[in-house]
Design a protein around this motif. Structure first.
Motif, PDB file in Angstrom:
ATOM      1  N   ILE A  77     -33.494 -28.375   8.079  1.00  0.00           N
ATOM      2  CA  ILE A  77     -34.455 -28.516   6.994  1.00  0.00           C
ATOM      3  C   ILE A  77     -33.925 -27.759   5.787  1.00  0.00           C
ATOM      4  O   ILE A  77     -33.465 -26.623   5.913  1.00  0.00           O
ATOM      5  CB  ILE A  77     -35.830 -27.944   7.402  1.00  0.00           C
ATOM      6  CG1 ILE A  77     -36.349 -28.649   8.657  1.00  0.00           C
ATOM      7  CG2 ILE A  77     -36.834 -28.067   6.249  1.00  0.00           C
ATOM      8  CD1 ILE A  77     -37.507 -27.926   9.334  1.00  0.00           C
ATOM      9  N   ALA A  78     -34.016 -28.381   4.620  1.00  0.00           N
ATOM     10  CA  ALA A  78     -33.627 -27.713   3.377  1.00  0.00           C
ATOM     11  C   ALA A  78     -34.847 -27.571   2.486  1.00  0.00           C
ATOM     12  O   ALA A  78     -35.688 -28.471   2.416  1.00  0.00           O
ATOM     13  CB  ALA A  78     -32.554 -28.519   2.641  1.00  0.00           C
ATOM     14  N   ALA A  79     -34.936 -26.443   1.819  1.00  0.00           N
ATOM     15  CA  ALA A  79     -36.011 -26.185   0.864  1.00  0.00           C
ATOM     16  C   ALA A  79     -35.449 -25.296  -0.234  1.00  0.00           C
ATOM     17  O   ALA A  79     -34.500 -24.558  -0.011  1.00  0.00           O
ATOM     18  CB  ALA A  79     -37.194 -25.501   1.549  1.00  0.00           C
ATOM     19  N   GLY A  80     -36.062 -25.362  -1.401  1.00  0.00           N
ATOM     20  CA  GLY A  80     -35.574 -24.597  -2.531  1.00  0.00           C
ATOM     21  C   GLY A  80     -36.427 -23.399  -2.887  1.00  0.00           C
ATOM     22  O   GLY A  80     -36.278 -22.838  -3.958  1.00  0.00           O
ATOM     23  N   ASN A  81     -37.323 -23.000  -1.988  1.00  0.00           N
ATOM     24  CA  ASN A  81     -38.226 -21.895  -2.257  1.00  0.00           C
ATOM     25  C   ASN A  81     -38.223 -20.965  -1.044  1.00  0.00           C
ATOM     26  O   ASN A  81     -38.452 -21.413   0.077  1.00  0.00           O
ATOM     27  CB  ASN A  81     -39.628 -22.458  -2.526  1.00  0.00           C
ATOM     28  CG  ASN A  81     -40.657 -21.392  -2.761  1.00  0.00           C
ATOM     29  OD1 ASN A  81     -41.034 -20.675  -1.843  1.00  0.00           O
ATOM     30  ND2 ASN A  81     -41.142 -21.307  -3.987  1.00  0.00           N
ATOM     31  N   VAL A  82     -37.995 -19.684  -1.270  1.00  0.00           N
ATOM     32  CA  VAL A  82     -37.891 -18.726  -0.168  1.00  0.00           C
ATOM     33  C   VAL A  82     -39.197 -18.636   0.620  1.00  0.00           C
ATOM     34  O   VAL A  82     -39.190 -18.538   1.848  1.00  0.00           O
ATOM     35  CB  VAL A  82     -37.459 -17.334  -0.690  1.00  0.00           C
ATOM     36  CG1 VAL A  82     -37.479 -16.308   0.425  1.00  0.00           C
ATOM     37  CG2 VAL A  82     -36.079 -17.416  -1.310  1.00  0.00           C
ATOM     38  N   GLY A  83     -40.342 -18.698  -0.053  1.00  0.00           N
ATOM     39  CA  GLY A  83     -41.630 -18.682   0.650  1.00  0.00           C
ATOM     40  C   GLY A  83     -41.769 -19.878   1.573  1.00  0.00           C
ATOM     41  O   GLY A  83     -42.226 -19.749   2.717  1.00  0.00           O
ATOM     42  N   CYS A  84     -41.351 -21.045   1.093  1.00  0.00           N
ATOM     43  CA  CYS A  84     -41.387 -22.252   1.921  1.00  0.00           C
ATOM     44  C   CYS A  84     -40.476 -22.083   3.136  1.00  0.00           C
ATOM     45  O   CYS A  84     -40.856 -22.421   4.260  1.00  0.00           O
ATOM     46  CB  CYS A  84     -40.920 -23.469   1.128  1.00  0.00           C
ATOM     47  SG  CYS A  84     -41.948 -23.918  -0.277  1.00  0.00           S
TER      48      CYS A  84
END
Length: 121
Positions: A77-84
């Motif tokens: 999984i890739a996301a651009g937000n550390v919280g996410c």
């Protein structure tokens, strides 16, 4: 091996900044097979302090998000937000990495730490 990446777009990126396609396109151009889960536009329960003030609801939202992600069979999984990243990683066994880490790796940088102990790596 071509990595199948489930992309999670942060609510702030999608709804506030109106950035929806660019990160997915960059990942595709770097050689990743990018897939988007059902209901990708919905929040997963970590916005601001929501997961601290409403933990039961946040966990329910997170679990629903993860079920949608896992149903499409990604390697990671890739996301651009550390919280996410933190919220999603707390409920799945799949590696969760920052989009920039994948782009760096694809262009000769180090393998993301989350992939070093994972079959996806």
């Amino acid at each position: 091996m071509r990595h199948r990446v489930a992309y999670h777009s942060a609510r702030s990126l999608q709804h506030v900044q109106q950035i929806r396609q660019q990160p997915k396109r960059l990942l595709q151009e770097a050689g990743f097979d990018v897939v988007e889960p059902l209901e990708s536009h919905l929040c997963y329960g970590s916005a601001g302090t929501y997961n601290l003030l409403q933990p039961e609801n946040a966990t329910r939202l997170r679990d629903s998000k993860i079920a949608n992600i896992e149903s499409i069979g990604p390697h990671l999984i890739a996301a651009g937000n550390v919280g996410c990243i933190m919220q999603i990683a707390s409920g799945t066994g799949l590696p969760v990495v920052h989009t920039v880490e994948l782009l760096d790796w694809a262009t000769g940088g180090p393998r993301p730490t989350a992939l070093t102990t994972s079959p996806a790596g």
